[in-house]
Enzyme design. Sequence first.
Site, mmCIF file in Angstrom:
data_model
loop_
_atom_site.group_PDB
_atom_site.id
_atom_site.type_symbol
_atom_site.label_atom_id
_atom_site.label_comp_id
_atom_site.label_asym_id
_atom_site.label_seq_id
_atom_site.Cartn_x
_atom_site.Cartn_y
_atom_site.Cartn_z
ATOM 1 N N ARG A 116 0.437 -9.210 -2.639
ATOM 2 C CA ARG A 116 0.327 -8.005 -1.828
ATOM 3 C C ARG A 116 1.053 -8.226 -0.508
ATOM 4 N NH1 ARG A 116 -1.835 -4.139 1.376
ATOM 5 N NH2 ARG A 116 -3.330 -4.790 2.951
ATOM 6 N N ARG A 153 7.273 1.945 1.199
ATOM 7 C CA ARG A 153 7.650 0.575 1.561
ATOM 8 C C ARG A 153 8.128 -0.173 0.323
ATOM 9 N NH1 ARG A 153 2.913 -2.262 3.429
ATOM 10 N NH2 ARG A 153 3.021 -0.811 5.175
ATOM 11 N N GLY A 156 0.807 -1.213 0.000
ATOM 12 C CA GLY A 156 0.000 0.000 0.000
ATOM 13 C C GLY A 156 0.836 1.257 0.000
ATOM 14 N N SER A 186 0.096 -4.314 5.625
ATOM 15 C CA SER A 186 -0.074 -4.267 7.070
ATOM 16 C C SER A 186 -1.551 -4.471 7.393
ATOM 17 C CB SER A 186 0.413 -2.931 7.632
ATOM 18 O OG SER A 186 -0.292 -1.859 7.031
ATOM 19 N N ARG A 188 6.259 0.689 10.187
ATOM 20 C CA ARG A 188 5.487 0.020 9.130
ATOM 21 C C ARG A 188 6.183 0.135 7.778
ATOM 22 N NH1 ARG A 188 -0.907 1.041 10.418
ATOM 23 N NH2 ARG A 188 -0.720 1.268 12.669
ATOM 24 N N ARG A 228 1.888 9.985 -10.008
ATOM 25 C CA ARG A 228 1.188 10.109 -8.730
ATOM 26 C C ARG A 228 2.044 9.637 -7.554
ATOM 27 N NH1 ARG A 228 -4.762 10.343 -9.319
ATOM 28 N NH2 ARG A 228 -5.235 10.494 -11.546
ATOM 29 N N ASP A 262 -1.036 -3.575 14.136
ATOM 30 C CA ASP A 262 -1.739 -3.106 15.331
ATOM 31 C C ASP A 262 -2.762 -4.149 15.754
ATOM 32 O OD1 ASP A 262 -4.579 -1.979 14.140
ATOM 33 O OD2 ASP A 262 -2.920 -1.647 12.759
#
Length: 243
Positions: free
Chosen positions: A87, A24, A20, A90, A216, A43, A203
């Site tokens: 994918r 990362r 996402g 998190s 993360r 973007r 979390d």
Amino acid sequence: MTPHINAKLQDIAEVVLMSGDPLRAKWIARKFLEKPRLVNDIRAMYIYTGYYNKKKVTVMGHGMGIPSIGIYSYELFNFYDTKFIIRLGSAGSINKNINLGDIFIADESYSNSSYASEIGVNATNKVLKCDKKLKILAARTAKELKIPFFSGRVFSMDAFYSKYSLNSLKATKSDMLEMEAFGLYANAIKCKRSALTILTCSDSLITKKSLSPAERETSFVNMAELGLKLADKLSKNRWSKKY
């Protein structure tokens, strides 16, 4: 090229690891790939292609939510001849046994999203499943790497700030909460490709503990290594019916 990706056809590998957070993806590419090359920055959704164990691999961001991963995974499957999307994300835990840093392989995704029906995919009881062979291979790979993991159902939510109570979330028979697997699995079914979601618990709604944004972005080493090793096995001539 597509409206959202300016990479050339040869710039994208058959196996794509997606996260996402574009930062990362950048971290994974620079830390683990040989000769990583930035092939898209539209973007600020960075796409890097390089080599892992001499196999061509692409790593890219997909943004937050089903519509965002829906756009990027659809374009990869249809316009770049991507065969596999993994994918690496998190997720929040609603299972008392799953704690911060634990790895979770999403066998299936539950969602109230209309995404699947809008692209003509039937989600029986609001559930879509991953590619079973890909999941088996991921589980075997995790065991080879001695990486403990959980597996089960995720709830792919449309609203991050939702009205759901913990009990209503548990009623979906989900172990984890995230926002993208349902869209990815819908596109894989629609396009007759393979997809899997591998998550790290960031979390817990049970313990109320959480990782920081910086953690993360750069601390998911086990998940990255599992995804890359899986990409290595999925390269040409190694993917077979035995899985």
